[in-house]
Design a protein around this motif. Sequence first.
Motif, PDB file in Angstrom:
ATOM      1  N   GLU A 132       0.829  -1.216   0.000  1.00 62.07           N
ATOM      2  CA  GLU A 132       0.000   0.000   0.000  1.00 62.07           C
ATOM      3  C   GLU A 132       0.857   1.258   0.000  1.00 62.07           C
ATOM      4  N   PHE A 133       1.900   1.199   0.779  1.00 64.21           N
ATOM      5  CA  PHE A 133       2.834   2.327   0.862  1.00 64.21           C
ATOM      6  C   PHE A 133       3.414   2.648  -0.511  1.00 64.21           C
ATOM      7  N   SER A 134       3.859   1.590  -1.177  1.00 66.66           N
ATOM      8  CA  SER A 134       4.463   1.776  -2.487  1.00 66.66           C
ATOM      9  C   SER A 134       3.443   2.336  -3.481  1.00 66.66           C
ATOM     10  N   SER A 135       2.190   1.850  -3.387  1.00 61.92           N
ATOM     11  CA  SER A 135       1.135   2.377  -4.272  1.00 61.92           C
ATOM     12  C   SER A 135       0.866   3.853  -3.988  1.00 61.92           C
ATOM     13  N   LYS A 136       0.899   4.218  -2.706  1.00 61.42           N
ATOM     14  CA  LYS A 136       0.636   5.618  -2.349  1.00 61.42           C
ATOM     15  C   LYS A 136       1.629   6.552  -3.039  1.00 61.42           C
ATOM     16  N   ILE A 137       2.850   6.115  -3.179  1.00 62.07           N
ATOM     17  CA  ILE A 137       3.846   6.962  -3.846  1.00 62.07           C
ATOM     18  C   ILE A 137       3.701   6.890  -5.359  1.00 62.07           C
ATOM     19  N   SER A 138       3.630   5.665  -5.880  1.00 58.31           N
ATOM     20  CA  SER A 138       3.612   5.553  -7.342  1.00 58.31           C
ATOM     21  C   SER A 138       2.308   6.078  -7.936  1.00 58.31           C
ATOM     22  N   GLN A 139       1.271   6.241  -7.102  1.00 56.33           N
ATOM     23  CA  GLN A 139       0.010   6.763  -7.632  1.00 56.33           C
ATOM     24  C   GLN A 139      -0.271   8.182  -7.149  1.00 56.33           C
ATOM     25  N   ASN A 140       0.716   8.837  -6.581  1.00 56.18           N
ATOM     26  CA  ASN A 140       0.544  10.217  -6.134  1.00 56.18           C
ATOM     27  C   ASN A 140       0.492  11.126  -7.360  1.00 56.18           C
ATOM     28  N   GLU A 141      -0.708  11.605  -7.654  1.00 56.66           N
ATOM     29  CA  GLU A 141      -0.951  12.356  -8.885  1.00 56.66           C
ATOM     30  C   GLU A 141      -0.120  13.648  -8.945  1.00 56.66           C
ATOM     31  N   LYS A 142      -0.108  14.384  -7.836  1.00 54.98           N
ATOM     32  CA  LYS A 142       0.627  15.660  -7.835  1.00 54.98           C
ATOM     33  C   LYS A 142       2.121  15.413  -8.044  1.00 54.98           C
ATOM     34  N   LEU A 143       2.618  14.377  -7.381  1.00 53.03           N
ATOM     35  CA  LEU A 143       4.039  14.047  -7.509  1.00 53.03           C
ATOM     36  C   LEU A 143       4.354  13.686  -8.961  1.00 53.03           C
ATOM     37  N   PHE A 144       3.487  12.854  -9.532  1.00 49.54           N
ATOM     38  CA  PHE A 144       3.721  12.431 -10.911  1.00 49.54           C
ATOM     39  C   PHE A 144       3.708  13.625 -11.866  1.00 49.54           C
TER      40      PHE A 144
END
Length: 714
Positions: A132-144
């Motif tokens: 879940e942690f990894s998904s939270k980062i890889s799916q962070n829209e603003k970050l992307f």
Amino acid sequence: MAKHIMLLSIVLFATSASCQQIENKSETKKEMETNVFLEKWIGPYGGVPAFDKMKIEDLHSAVIAGMELNLAEIETIANNTEEPTFENTIVAMERSGKELDRVFSYYGILRSNISTPESRKIQADLAPKLSEFSSKISQNEKLFQRVKAVYDKSLKTPLEADQQRVVELTYKGFEMRGAELDPEKKKRYAAINKELSTLYTTFSNNLLHDEENYVTYLTKDQLSGLSDSYIKSAAKIATDKKHHGSYAVTNTRSSMAPFLTYSNERELRKQVWINYYSRGDNGDQYDNNNNITEILKLRRERVELLGYKNYAAWRLQDRMAKTPENAMKLMNAVWPAAIARVHEEVADMQAVADGKNDKITIEPWDYRYYAEKVRKKKYDLNSEEVKQYLQLDKLREAMFYVAGRLFNFNFKPVSEGTVSVFQEDVKVWEVSDKDSGELIGLWYLDPYARTGKRSGAWATTYRSYTSFDGKKTVLASNNSNFVKPAPGEPVLVSWDDASTFFHEFGHALHFFSSNVRYPTLNGGVRDYTEFQSQLLERWLPTDEVINTYLVHYKTGKPMPKDLIAKIKKAATFNQGFATTEYLASALMDMKLHLADPANLDVDAFEKTTLTEMKMPKELVMRHRTPQFGHVFSGEGYATAYYGYMWADVLTADAAEAFQESPDGFYDKKLAAKLVEYLFTPRNSIDPEEAYRKFRGRDAKIEALMRDRGFPVNK
Ligand SMILES: [Zn+2]
């Protein structure tokens, strides 16, 4: 971030249970002050892990707090109101997650080197949370969006070459992990990953169960053919398991393989063989077949969300092979020669059996046994005799010598007590540059087998080299499963184990020679990172090593010339077996992921596919599907098992370059090129390009065929 996604792929393991959770900030802060797993590394050599202070009960809260801290950093980067730049976005991401990095170093030790039922429970509970942690980062829209902005800008105004590569790898990493999906699909994507993380855990626990719970106990009259050292260690294992007076053959490769090679008891060989190759396939609650179907379905669904036809196409896009077709092309080119060689080997073995009047037809549990007889007859090569010249300590000195000649490294033992270790057998060396004396890092060696240590041999880093925030010293480790000797006795190892020892040291040298600025550039390309380590094995049979280090453990005399000649002559011996058992697994890995996973019956698929491939009936895949941990206890090697052979083409081709050079394997000019283009850049340049710089051309598959003694098509 990419670095963490990579870490996660190798880190998810263990059984299920629930633990206390710490999920608010103030708790996190408190945790930071009292939890050794999170603490900054202090002491000499740029700081070292406090292995002596580890408390297993702190692990769970440390991982939770580490994730919290990292997510907070990511939020800050994502919510920055300044225009996205390389510095405030990419570099900030590269800098993030230090605490979690530290926790993972310990986590790896507790999973692989000193695992206990308790640590397995904790790690099982953490697996879905880490997903879940990894998904939270890889799916962070603003970050992307910020990463994308930096990436788009860099296409118009390129950055420095290594920075450009970090940006590209980071952007690609996001794209491959669903950053561009709509919210609905993103949700499903994350749910699939979470489900998969649990399935991977179940898969490896089932395997572990079957490895721990099938033991063959021998009585005194059933030891015929076995070596003294094997018998001694089998007796000790039995005693540890409270079977006093008997001898245990455990259900692991290191126990099974020598037993099948030397035991004269055919029925027992069959029993041990069945136990080993039935792991995860016993039709009970630990059976892995249905888990595999589920995993394949979820993997397919996940890549379809991203618009890929199958998992392999998605996976291989950033590998050296680039497409499943390229990987299949290599495997299919070698396969016919491999199985043709198996038929020759079987004929040789059958002749030996007939000659001895054994009245048998070679079965899979006979292969290793009769192969050893053929080896002795054809090459007059006795593995036990070879062992007398392969002492673990001397081999280690030999590796240091090679590292000195090629890399200009010097290894000096660290006096006991200076650097903390997690187990008394672990020893540490200081690595520095021979000329400048500059400190490069520390090398940790954990040589011996023990309960709670995973089988096989591997290399890891606790800290990798980077220079963007000041030069870091490297903390690298090698781990093996040699049987611990009685005090004062040398450890004598087989030629294969000696090669593996060099192999893992090759990984360590790859870590030590890193010259990259950013953490992401230390990442490995799966079908390329085995190349450097495989290549290093080639320095074991060089004259310099043989004459000084391969000396008899009693007489101190170097290995006799005729024995070396025999080893070299026998190098291509049994290549039919080795190549076929490996390739069958690699092909199966690829074919399983290319097939339609709906209603897939794994058992039937394995059978039909092997029949279609004309798999010789006298041997099995190296890893049968229900026990193929590389592929199903995580994603590290999924559709990537072919990578060993891919890397082996490079290895054979690069080894020929050394053979052809004026000073052979110690040619100064070529060694310099090797270090400069193939080791120090890690992943900061495209591997294909790096290899061309070293060799002046691409690697040729013919080198591999020659290396294995297979006919080369002109
Ligand atoms: Zn390796």
